[in-house]
Enzyme design. Structure first.
Site, PDB file in Angstrom:
ATOM      1  N   LEU A  39      35.965  41.206  36.715  1.00 39.44           N
ATOM      2  CA  LEU A  39      35.337  42.047  37.728  1.00 39.44           C
ATOM      3  C   LEU A  39      35.739  41.458  39.070  1.00 39.44           C
ATOM      4  O   LEU A  39      35.713  40.231  39.233  1.00 39.44           O
ATOM      5  CB  LEU A  39      33.810  42.021  37.607  1.00 39.44           C
ATOM      6  CG  LEU A  39      33.143  42.966  36.647  1.00 39.44           C
ATOM      7  CD1 LEU A  39      31.642  42.692  36.590  1.00 39.44           C
ATOM      8  CD2 LEU A  39      33.394  44.414  37.021  1.00 39.44           C
ATOM      9  N   ASP A  40      36.110  42.301  40.011  1.00 36.74           N
ATOM     10  CA  ASP A  40      36.465  41.818  41.338  1.00 36.74           C
ATOM     11  C   ASP A  40      35.289  41.089  41.968  1.00 36.74           C
ATOM     12  O   ASP A  40      34.137  41.323  41.614  1.00 36.74           O
ATOM     13  CB  ASP A  40      36.864  42.986  42.238  1.00 36.74           C
ATOM     14  CG  ASP A  40      38.113  43.686  41.759  1.00 36.74           C
ATOM     15  OD1 ASP A  40      39.006  43.007  41.225  1.00 36.74           O
ATOM     16  OD2 ASP A  40      38.186  44.914  41.913  1.00 36.74           O
ATOM     17  N   MET A  41      35.586  40.257  42.938  1.00 35.28           N
ATOM     18  CA  MET A  41      34.558  39.504  43.640  1.00 35.28           C
ATOM     19  C   MET A  41      33.480  40.426  44.215  1.00 35.28           C
ATOM     20  O   MET A  41      32.298  40.097  44.208  1.00 35.28           O
ATOM     21  CB  MET A  41      35.202  38.681  44.761  1.00 35.28           C
ATOM     22  CG  MET A  41      34.235  37.806  45.501  1.00 35.28           C
ATOM     23  SD  MET A  41      35.037  36.845  46.785  1.00 35.28           S
ATOM     24  CE  MET A  41      35.391  38.117  47.983  1.00 35.28           C
TER      25      MET A  41
END
Length: 177
Positions: A39-41
């Site tokens: 998951l992206d930041m």
């Protein structure tokens, strides 16, 4: 071992090398587990971690077509035309996406506040969608909603295949197997 983790906003999906940014090591105490996917930041929600390489492969390889469902807050009042485009597939710079499940949603009553909060503009409404993908391109949901004219403000993964977030608070881990 299989763990569900509710990844908070701003946490990197890695165990080391975050510098001043928080990483999975700040939350996950189990040793020798690795994220099955990313998951992206700036995305939140369900992240599965495992010590089983074959299981990680089954969870992440597109040929196994594990559906991933996201609650998405977008900028603007979503239109039927935009939902239809998401359902048919959207042309991105890396090609046409597979059709996505895309339905209007309401902001869930169980949703935690985000820190920092999503920007608020009185003159522009926001909408919530439920988006289900069966592929996993880089920042795909964000790129798809932007391509149909509704940039993503908040993105929360709530389901991967049969596994759900189901009441798991942000920053907490649940053992699944």
């Amino acid at each position: 071992m299989l763990l569900a983790f509710n990844k908070p906003y701003g946490v990197l999906c890695q165990f080391s090398g975050g510098g001043s940014r928080p990483t999975l090591a700040d939350y996950v105490r189990e040793k020798d587990v690795y994220p099955a996917g990313r998951l992206d930041m700036d995305s939140e929600g369900l992240l599965l971690l495992t010590d089983d390489g074959a299981l990680a492969h089954r969870l992440t390889d597109p040929k196994h077509k594990q559906p991933k469902t996201y609650l998405v807050q977008v900028d603007g009042a979503i239109t039927d035309a935009a939902l239809g485009a998401l359902r048919r597939g959207v042309i991105l710079n890396d090609g046409l996406t597979r059709p996505a499940g895309a339905e209007p949603a309401v902001e869930p009553d169980w949703l935690w506040p985000r820190d920092p909060p999503v920007r608020f503009r009185k003159a522009i409404p926001t909408s919530w969608l439920s988006v289900t993908l069966r592929e996993g391109r880089n920042r795909q949901v964000r790129r798809m909603t932007a391509a149909v004219g509704f940039p993503t403000l908040r993105l929360i993964r709530v389901r991967i295949g049969d596994y759900t977030l189901d009441g798991l608070p942000p920053g907490h881990v649940r053992r699944l197997a």
